[in-house]
Design an enzyme around this catalytic site. Structure first.
Site, PDB file in Angstrom:
ATOM      1  N   ARG A 162       0.808  -1.213   0.000  1.00 30.61           N
ATOM      2  CA  ARG A 162       0.000   0.000   0.000  1.00 30.61           C
ATOM      3  C   ARG A 162       0.844   1.267   0.000  1.00 30.61           C
ATOM      4  O   ARG A 162       0.614   2.176  -0.798  1.00 30.61           O
ATOM      5  CB  ARG A 162      -0.945   0.022   1.216  1.00 30.61           C
ATOM      6  CG  ARG A 162      -2.203  -0.787   1.070  1.00 30.61           C
ATOM      7  CD  ARG A 162      -2.608  -1.363   2.398  1.00 30.61           C
ATOM      8  NE  ARG A 162      -1.577  -2.255   2.898  1.00 30.61           N
ATOM      9  CZ  ARG A 162      -1.485  -3.534   2.498  1.00 30.61           C
ATOM     10  NH1 ARG A 162      -2.364  -4.014   1.674  1.00 30.61           N
ATOM     11  NH2 ARG A 162      -0.518  -4.309   2.945  1.00 30.61           N
ATOM     12  N   THR A 163       1.800   1.356   0.906  1.00 29.53           N
ATOM     13  CA  THR A 163       2.554   2.611   1.030  1.00 29.53           C
ATOM     14  C   THR A 163       3.347   2.905  -0.240  1.00 29.53           C
ATOM     15  O   THR A 163       3.303   4.007  -0.785  1.00 29.53           O
ATOM     16  CB  THR A 163       3.486   2.552   2.248  1.00 29.53           C
ATOM     17  OG1 THR A 163       2.712   2.310   3.419  1.00 29.53           O
ATOM     18  CG2 THR A 163       4.237   3.862   2.411  1.00 29.53           C
ATOM     19  N   LYS A 202      26.406  -4.724  -0.331  1.00 29.16           N
ATOM     20  CA  LYS A 202      27.871  -4.604  -0.453  1.00 29.16           C
ATOM     21  C   LYS A 202      28.479  -3.820   0.695  1.00 29.16           C
ATOM     22  O   LYS A 202      29.687  -3.595   0.732  1.00 29.16           O
ATOM     23  CB  LYS A 202      28.218  -3.916  -1.776  1.00 29.16           C
ATOM     24  CG  LYS A 202      27.647  -4.615  -3.003  1.00 29.16           C
ATOM     25  CD  LYS A 202      27.901  -3.775  -4.255  1.00 29.16           C
ATOM     26  CE  LYS A 202      27.231  -4.390  -5.472  1.00 29.16           C
ATOM     27  NZ  LYS A 202      27.339  -3.515  -6.665  1.00 29.16           N
ATOM     28  N   ARG A 241      11.493   3.845   3.176  1.00 25.60           N
ATOM     29  CA  ARG A 241      11.082   2.923   4.245  1.00 25.60           C
ATOM     30  C   ARG A 241      12.305   2.141   4.664  1.00 25.60           C
ATOM     31  O   ARG A 241      13.060   1.643   3.820  1.00 25.60           O
ATOM     32  CB  ARG A 241       9.999   1.958   3.782  1.00 25.60           C
ATOM     33  CG  ARG A 241       9.802   0.801   4.792  1.00 25.60           C
ATOM     34  CD  ARG A 241       8.570   0.019   4.580  1.00 25.60           C
ATOM     35  NE  ARG A 241       7.396   0.808   4.915  1.00 25.60           N
ATOM     36  CZ  ARG A 241       6.158   0.308   4.952  1.00 25.60           C
ATOM     37  NH1 ARG A 241       5.956  -0.975   4.708  1.00 25.60           N
ATOM     38  NH2 ARG A 241       5.130   1.078   5.248  1.00 25.60           N
ATOM     39  N   HIS A 290       5.337   6.268  11.369  1.00 20.92           N
ATOM     40  CA  HIS A 290       4.848   6.191   9.983  1.00 20.92           C
ATOM     41  C   HIS A 290       3.953   7.418   9.769  1.00 20.92           C
ATOM     42  O   HIS A 290       2.729   7.317   9.746  1.00 20.92           O
ATOM     43  CB  HIS A 290       4.071   4.887   9.791  1.00 20.92           C
ATOM     44  CG  HIS A 290       3.878   4.490   8.352  1.00 20.92           C
ATOM     45  ND1 HIS A 290       4.019   5.369   7.301  1.00 20.92           N
ATOM     46  CD2 HIS A 290       3.546   3.303   7.792  1.00 20.92           C
ATOM     47  CE1 HIS A 290       3.791   4.730   6.170  1.00 20.92           C
ATOM     48  NE2 HIS A 290       3.496   3.473   6.430  1.00 20.92           N
TER      49      HIS A 290
END
Length: 308
Positions: free
Chosen positions: A55-56, A85, A106, A134
């Site tokens: 969704r986000t 890496k 995120r 959030h």
């Protein structure tokens, strides 16, 4: 509204900012109905997601595309970026900021968005940082309440499920605490309570915070039931997760106990804490809530790019 370059924490938003963003999201609903705009033409947004998201990520990408902008994206940056890496988050942000006009991040670590913003030459929007916050989800949650209930004050809100690791709950409490007459009913397993600092923030803003063991009981009192998922990925052991999974489930009996004008919200995804039969009830607002993510994020993206 104050000029807002980065959006890292809901605590940075004051009541006038919140109301302005809600007004702009309402405007964006009209823009969407007309097929979008070209306001952000020639702008590029990078979606850097170090944790899974449906969704986000997709609502942010849709928002930018509906504004006429373009998107570059990495869905599983933890496994499929130079982080494997050994590249630091700060170096990744320094590089990507040279390619784009806006970064949506995120990350699995609390505080990652703030670290990114500290080195970025373009706006950074937090799309969730571990068990921290959030903020854009909280804005769309408030927008949902405003749309569905017609007000943001004098509300009894039941917070149910994982309140310890539930970053959407933390940011929601920071925002809703700025409105008068708010009463929070916290119904959670003993091992996942609302964090003390979040509770203290609410109390300092005059919010009533009550602990309740019975979901049936709070369902009869609440204007809004905000259900959350018990987050398996946040627990230290499977045994600990299994001990609390399924303690609070919204089923037809809970819906029957609810007030006729109450609504059920959930940031999704759900994992058994709302049974599918509940979806048919008009008070089940969680899919409408997910759809509000696009106009809300259009408002956020446009504001931050116009004020950069």
């Amino acid at each position: 509204m104050r000029n807002l370059r980065h959006l890292i924490s809901a605590k940075h938003l004051k009541k006038p900012d919140i109301l302005h963003m809600i007004e702009q999201a309402r405007h964006m609903e009209g823009v969407l109905q007309r097929g979008g705009s070209r306001d952000m033409e020639h702008m590029i947004m990078a979606a850097l997601f170090f944790e899974p998201s449906t969704r986000t990520r997709l609502s942010f990408e849709t928002a930018m595309l509906r504004l006429g902008g373009q998107v570059i994206s990495t869905e599983s940056a933890r496994e499929f970026s130079s982080a494997v890496k050994g590249e630091t988050l700060e170096d990744t942000i320094r590089v990507v900021a040279g390619y784009v006009d806006l970064i949506v991040l995120r990350h699995h670590e609390i505080g990652a968005a703030a670290r990114a913003a500290s080195v970025s030459t373009v706006p950074v929007l937090s799309a969730g940082d571990g068990a921290g916050e959030h903020p854009t989800q909280a804005l769309l949650d408030l927008y949902t309440i405003a749309r569905e209930k017609g007000r943001l004050d004098d509300l009894t809100i039941a917070l149910v499920g994982d309140l310890l690791y539930g970053r959407t709950v933390h940011s929601l409490v920071y925002l809703i605490s700025q409105f008068p007459g708010i009463r929070l009913l916290c119904t959670a397993p003993a091992s996942t309570p609302l964090p003390d600092d979040v509770r203290q923030f609410a109390l300092a803003h005059g919010v009533s915070v009550e602990l309740r063991a019975s979901l049936q009981e709070v369902a009869a009192e609440a204007d809004v039931i905000y259900q959350t998922r018990i987050q398996k990925e946040r627990f230290a052991s499977l045994v600990e997760y299994e001990s609390v999974k399924g303690l609070y489930v919204i089923d037809e009996a809970i819906v029957h106990a609810m007030r006729k004008d109450a609504i059920i919200m959930h940031p999704l995804p759900r994992a058994g804490e709302i049974v599918p039969a509940v979806d048919r009830d008009p008070r089940a607002a969680y899919f409408r809530q997910s759809h509000y993510g696009v106009p809300v994020r259009m408002a956020i993206v446009q504001h931050c790019l116009e004020n950069d």
